[in-house]
Design an enzyme around this catalytic site. Sequence first.
Site, PDB file in Angstrom:
ATOM      1  NE  ARG A  37      32.048  27.203 -25.804  1.00 12.95           N
ATOM      2  CZ  ARG A  37      32.944  27.932 -26.454  1.00 12.95           C
ATOM      3  NH1 ARG A  37      34.219  27.605 -26.393  1.00 12.95           N
ATOM      4  NH2 ARG A  37      32.575  28.974 -27.153  1.00 12.95           N
ATOM      5  CE  LYS A 202      43.421  41.751 -31.206  1.00 10.11           C
ATOM      6  NZ  LYS A 202      43.722  40.691 -32.185  1.00 10.11           N
ATOM      7  N   GLY A 352      31.505  32.774 -25.101  1.00  6.04           N
ATOM      8  CA  GLY A 352      32.739  32.359 -24.464  1.00  6.04           C
ATOM      9  C   GLY A 352      33.036  33.025 -23.134  1.00  6.04           C
ATOM     10  N   GLY A 376      32.145  33.910 -30.810  1.00  2.74           N
ATOM     11  CA  GLY A 376      32.203  34.353 -32.202  1.00  2.74           C
ATOM     12  C   GLY A 376      30.968  33.936 -32.988  1.00  2.74           C
TER      13      GLY A 376
HETATM   14  C1  3PG Z   1      35.186  29.575 -29.331  1.00  2.00           C
HETATM   15  O1  3PG Z   1      35.692  29.359 -28.232  1.00  2.00           O
HETATM   16  O2  3PG Z   1      34.907  30.715 -29.710  1.00  2.00           O
HETATM   17  C2  3PG Z   1      34.837  28.399 -30.194  1.00  2.00           C
HETATM   18  O3  3PG Z   1      35.117  27.210 -29.557  1.00  2.00           O
HETATM   19  C3  3PG Z   1      35.560  28.511 -31.515  1.00  2.00           C
HETATM   20  O4  3PG Z   1      36.930  28.513 -31.301  1.00  2.00           O
HETATM   21  P1  3PG Z   1      37.886  29.278 -32.330  1.00  2.00           P
HETATM   22  O5  3PG Z   1      37.574  30.742 -32.178  1.00  2.00           O
HETATM   23  O6  3PG Z   1      39.275  28.925 -31.926  1.00  2.00           O
HETATM   24  O7  3PG Z   1      37.526  28.783 -33.724  1.00  2.00           O
END
Ligand code: 3PG
Length: 395
Positions: A37, A202, A352, A376
């Site tokens: 990232r 999940k 991620g 997400g």
């Molecule tokens: C992630 O790692 O999915 C993003 O950086 C967002 O982080 P968060 O899910 O803690 O908002």
Amino acid sequence: MKTLDDLLAEGVEGRRVFVRADLNVPLDGTTITDDGRIRAVLPTVRALSDAGARVVVASHLGRPKGAPDPKYSLEPVAQRLGELLDRPIAFATDTVGESAKSVTASLASGDVALLENLRFNAGETSKDTAERGAFADELAALAEAYVDDAFGAVHRKHASVYDVPARLPHFAGGLVLREVEVLSKLTGQTERPYVVVLGGSKVSDKLAVIEALLPKVDKLLVGGGMCFTFLKAQGHEVGKSLLEEDMVDTCRDLLDRAAGRIVLPVDVVAATAFAADAEHEVVEAGAIPADRLGLDIGPASVALFTEALASARTVFWNGPMGVFELAPFAAGTRGVAEAITKVDGFTVVGGGDSAAAVRTLGLGEAAFGHISTGGGASLEYLEGKTLPGVAALEQ
Ligand code: 3PG
Ligand code: MG
């Protein structure tokens, strides 16, 4: 939507530009285990710095509870960012306080600063518009223009993502633009067969994306912790494996509606405990011993998934197949990732953990069509949701 190129065309010499990045990298203590990232945002930071901007980079890291917590400090990230950019980074030890003010005020043209974790301030994630707005006012005061290159966070209605762009001239960075362009190819007309691979822990996190993708896909391959709730819905006992009891009926309904298009593992690696040195063996998916938990999909499942992927022309993969961070449970993720690298078509790795898996398992990023920086965020995009960060840029 205005873009970074528009801002550069306006000229940024001497201007303070706030860059919202997603530098939420996995850490082992203070060691960054995957810097993907950070690398992803380098072109934007470099372009601004080279053009003479005074660059103020900001990000969140982890989920601290609205107050400083050394465990989630961005200091190791500042260090790595400096190494990768090959220029010193001025690190502010707070977000909008004395340190941030003096660090940003003393930047010269081309200098780069990084603020401390935005989530050390409760205003960042607040659901209260006024509280978020007050923090956004202070952040906006640090700069004269705003660039969003934090694709991984565009699904969050947070001060630095949603409210700061309302207060400053705002521009989409190259990473955000590229991510949206690539992902949009998965929501329109896709080349078939279209195979989606989902893992992660999940079902509840993936339910909306399963609902959105099910009508479009030819096959949906399910592994990772979430497969056990599906196996349970099929009538199997899953021992001590991860199980979302309240999702079993939902999974049964999905399996019915999918009419064979949802493919589940046929074997799993069952261990006595969640540990690298735990005793473990491959068992049939329908024969997980009561005192064991499944921590990876087994070799027959990898073969089954590989076969389904062999003829695919479009693939989206999100979520590891097992606990790949522990060597004995990495083979499933590695096997499926390797099968995806052999696909003759368009392949996207969403986010991620799966993106980190590709890099930490040394699979070679070039073998994939696109590796998203958003977990997400990419899922919510595919669900067809409005992403607050993108909406803010469009206004
Ligand atoms: C992630 O790692 O999915 C993003 O950086 C967002 O982080 P968060 O899910 O803690 O908002
Ligand atoms: Mg996340």
